[in-house]
Design an enzyme around this catalytic site. Sequence first.
Site, PDB file in Angstrom:
ATOM      1  N   HIS A 252      16.445  22.280  36.620  1.00  0.00           N
ATOM      2  CA  HIS A 252      17.060  22.260  35.296  1.00  0.00           C
ATOM      3  C   HIS A 252      16.716  23.598  34.635  1.00  0.00           C
ATOM      4  O   HIS A 252      15.576  24.063  34.746  1.00  0.00           O
ATOM      5  CB  HIS A 252      16.515  21.107  34.454  1.00  0.00           C
ATOM      6  CG  HIS A 252      16.824  19.754  34.997  1.00  0.00           C
ATOM      7  ND1 HIS A 252      15.934  18.691  34.918  1.00  0.00           N
ATOM      8  CD2 HIS A 252      17.917  19.282  35.655  1.00  0.00           C
ATOM      9  CE1 HIS A 252      16.472  17.623  35.477  1.00  0.00           C
ATOM     10  NE2 HIS A 252      17.669  17.955  35.939  1.00  0.00           N
ATOM     11  N   GLU A 290      22.374  19.758  38.756  1.00  0.00           N
ATOM     12  CA  GLU A 290      23.416  18.845  38.282  1.00  0.00           C
ATOM     13  C   GLU A 290      23.783  19.179  36.837  1.00  0.00           C
ATOM     14  O   GLU A 290      23.553  18.375  35.937  1.00  0.00           O
ATOM     15  CB  GLU A 290      22.998  17.377  38.440  1.00  0.00           C
ATOM     16  CG  GLU A 290      21.499  17.115  38.575  1.00  0.00           C
ATOM     17  CD  GLU A 290      20.783  16.957  37.242  1.00  0.00           C
ATOM     18  OE1 GLU A 290      21.443  17.126  36.208  1.00  0.00           O
ATOM     19  OE2 GLU A 290      19.591  16.673  37.251  1.00  0.00           O
TER      20      GLU A 290
END
Length: 337
Positions: A252, A290
């Site tokens: 992230h 993601e």
Amino acid sequence: MPNLNDLTALCLPTGSRLAADETDCRLSLSLEGQPLPALRLSRGRELNVQLEERFSRPEGQALWTACYWLFARDPDCQRLTWQLQEVPDEAVSSGLLIPTPVSGQYHCERTVFWQLPPPWLGHSLTGSYPQQMLITDGKRHPRRPVKPRGEVYQRFDARLGARVSLRTLDIEQDLARFNRWQNSPRVASFWQEEGSLDQHRQYLSKLVADPHTLTLIGCFDDQPFAYFEVYWAKEDRIAPFYEAGDYDRGIHMLVGEENHRGPHKVASWLSALVHYLFLDDPRTRRVVAEPRADNAKMIGYMQEQRFHCEKEFDFPHKRAALMVLGRERFFDRCRLA
């Protein structure tokens, strides 16, 4: 942004200064003012390298330094062909040089060079940590090593003319900047983690205690600019959505400082982050992410760094794009400099 064709000096990650006098057929290098052996160069389909004199300093260091200069000088160069009269035992045993069937001839491959841990990687036991399978919350995965502390990765980026590094997050040192970054409207629109100092202390404390997640601060020339969460995918919420390998890592990413945004900065820190993860454990075959499926800018940046979008899928809180970068693809096509 510096033009690599005009390079006359390059900083090593350790801070040492490498200087060069290079022509089409000759290269003279010096490290911290001390001369290294001069090299004869022959440029064709591959770059052929010959020594003009014997080594005056440790063989492995001199060979590595010359390979570093030549690869950094030309990011499109994929292989160096060395002609050496004596067997370079240290360089061969480390993988820096690969013997060929021709006597006295050795190859140095870009894809192998950037997989050698020193001097990019800080002290790490991850790659040598023994495998023992466990089951946590119904997920079968390897036991994870103790998390590192301090600086874990460093590289001098010749394109930026700056040192890019990664260090582990320190809550007392980094809480205020993390809070400021998360409360930025730009960051909040994607992370949705606005809150108070106490809320962010709890958020970070939970991650620090989680063995599957590592929190990192990205720096340019030791100035913090970004926050990264690195996780083992097998134990993460992403695992049900693809066939996660035992040592796949996920990321992230958050750039907090406005003056460090832009594609040239992303290319530097994203390649550094992925490089670190592949060096940290040679068993890691893929790095995944993601981002929100509508975050076209970040997805585009990732594709420029050789990630591909495998599919889109639905988390409870967002529609996500599964971005994947394989180890072989990264090192075969990496343009680290």
